[in-house]
Design a protein around this motif. Structure first.
Motif, mmCIF file in Angstrom:
data_model
loop_
_atom_site.group_PDB
_atom_site.id
_atom_site.type_symbol
_atom_site.label_atom_id
_atom_site.label_comp_id
_atom_site.label_asym_id
_atom_site.label_seq_id
_atom_site.Cartn_x
_atom_site.Cartn_y
_atom_site.Cartn_z
ATOM 1 N N ALA A 105 9.614 25.904 42.365
ATOM 2 C CA ALA A 105 10.859 25.110 42.448
ATOM 3 C C ALA A 105 10.740 24.114 41.228
ATOM 4 C CB ALA A 105 11.665 24.666 43.555
ATOM 5 N N ALA A 161 15.369 25.200 52.025
ATOM 6 C CA ALA A 161 14.957 26.376 51.760
ATOM 7 C C ALA A 161 14.064 26.531 50.466
ATOM 8 C CB ALA A 161 16.333 27.104 50.942
ATOM 9 N N LEU A 162 13.545 25.229 49.599
ATOM 10 C CA LEU A 162 12.768 25.382 48.926
ATOM 11 C C LEU A 162 11.167 24.976 49.052
ATOM 12 C CD1 LEU A 162 15.028 23.596 46.070
ATOM 13 C CD2 LEU A 162 14.988 26.055 46.621
ATOM 14 N N ILE A 163 11.162 24.796 50.253
ATOM 15 C CA ILE A 163 9.828 24.421 50.740
ATOM 16 C C ILE A 163 8.778 25.457 50.625
ATOM 17 C CG2 ILE A 163 8.366 23.935 53.180
ATOM 18 C CD1 ILE A 163 11.035 22.642 54.219
ATOM 19 N N GLY A 164 7.508 24.861 50.025
ATOM 20 C CA GLY A 164 6.402 25.827 49.707
ATOM 21 C C GLY A 164 5.490 26.132 51.153
ATOM 22 N N ASP A 165 5.314 25.071 51.844
ATOM 23 C CA ASP A 165 4.308 25.348 52.803
ATOM 24 C C ASP A 165 4.992 24.555 53.966
ATOM 25 O OD1 ASP A 165 2.203 25.133 54.638
ATOM 26 O OD2 ASP A 165 0.858 24.339 53.243
ATOM 27 N N LEU A 166 5.451 25.185 55.123
ATOM 28 C CA LEU A 166 5.990 24.854 56.196
ATOM 29 C C LEU A 166 5.361 23.382 56.805
ATOM 30 C CD1 LEU A 166 7.733 27.502 58.333
ATOM 31 C CD2 LEU A 166 8.674 25.630 57.263
ATOM 32 N N HIS A 182 8.137 23.725 46.742
ATOM 33 C CA HIS A 182 7.204 24.774 46.259
ATOM 34 C C HIS A 182 7.360 24.323 44.503
ATOM 35 C CE1 HIS A 182 5.405 28.369 44.596
ATOM 36 N NE2 HIS A 182 4.936 28.693 46.176
#
Lengths: 162, 141
Positions: free
Chosen positions: B57, B43-48, B54
């Motif tokens: 975070a 859920a905290l990913i900044g770029d798939l 990210h």
């Protein structure tokens, strides 16, 4: 001399909005925080609707400084990315493939007053749009746009192929 | 005694709603320093495209850890609030690793605390990020 008939407004809107949706979908963390994007032409305002799990100080119900920082950084990065995507969309290019996102080099967040338990808004201004590096200034406010509660300046590395 | 202080501080951190939501856990508290873990979460990913957490975070982790270091200082007041925080990102954190922040409050005046922090993911000697911040020290009147 004949002039091309302008595209219907709905066609333009759909293309712009689907480009913005594709960009949003690239950043799961923005969805996790509940960040929304409001678009007026090429201008973006981000919204962080208040949620109990964004609170840092339970006694004051103040927004967590980290949530505020994340909101500002997301705004800076998305606005920068949007500035790259916009001309491609306007040129009628494919909108589903989002270019590589700018990478944060550094960001400095100033906390001007405590974040209240209500919705927050932010706008970013690109102060330098460079080929390799860009600088962005972001301000966030709650009730009163002239009384920002936080602001940030960040430097970003732009993707190679742009 | 030291373990007891760590337990109290860990409880304090997990009672902060946003720290709890991010899954932050305080693992050590010293006399003016603190260590906090941020477990990997999709859920905290900044770029798939990359799966990297990210920066926002990491900022939340750094802010919380710096605040904990301020409160750990023997001259701390009753509360603290961030005045400013600068984060430098040295490299992307490796996906699926826990990010560990260590913060140190290296100077405190009557009203301001000065803090620096480093975040590692255990895959390299180069930190993921470093932070420098100032915090307002709120004293009971």
């Amino acid at each position: 001399m004949t002039r091309a008939t302008p595209e219907p407004v709905q066609v333009i809107k759909t293309r712009r909005n689907s480009a913005l949706e594709a960009l949003k979908a690239r950043v799961p963390y923005a969805a996790y925080l509940g960040v929304e994007f409001e678009r007026h032409g090429d201008e973006l305002t981000t919204v962080l609707p208040f949620r109990a799990d964004l609170v840092g100080n339970p006694a004051l119900q103040a927004l967590h400084g980290g949530a505020t920082a994340a909101f500002l950084e997301i705004t800076a990065q998305v606005v920068l990315s949007w500035s790259v995507i916009w001309p491609l969309v306007e040129a009628g290019g494919a909108v589903e493939s989002v270019p590589t996102l700018p990478k944060t080099i550094d960001i400095t967040v100033d906390y001007l007053r405590s974040g209240l338990p209500r919705d927050a808004y932010a706008r970013a201004k690109i102060t330098r749009a460079g080929r390799r590096f860009s600088s962005v200034h972001v301000q966030a406010w709650q009730d009163n746009v002239d009384r920002p509660f936080a602001m940030a300046t960040g430097h970003f590395m732009m993707p190679d192929h742009v | 005694m030291i373990q007891n202080r760590t337990d109290i501080a860990a409880q304090f951190i997990s009672a902060l709603p946003h720290a709890h939501a991010l899954g932050l856990s305080l693992t050590r508290i010293g006399t003016a320093d603190a260590e906090i873990h941020l477990p990997y979460d999709e859920a905290l990913i900044g770029d798939l495209e990359t799966g990297v957490i990210h920066g926002g975070a990491v900022s939340a982790l750094m802010d919380t850890c710096c605040g904990a270091a301020v409160m750990a200082h023997p001259d701390a007041g009753v509360a603290t609030a961030t005045i400013d925080l600068r984060i430098d990102y040295m490299r992307a954190a490796v996906p699926k690793t826990t990010i560990v922040a260590i913060a140190e409050c290296f100077h405190m005046t009557g009203s301001v605390a000065f803090v620096r922090a480093t975040a590692h993911d255990g895959t390299s000697k180069t930190p993921v990020a470093t932070a420098t911040g100032t915090f307002a020290v709120e004293r009971a009147t």
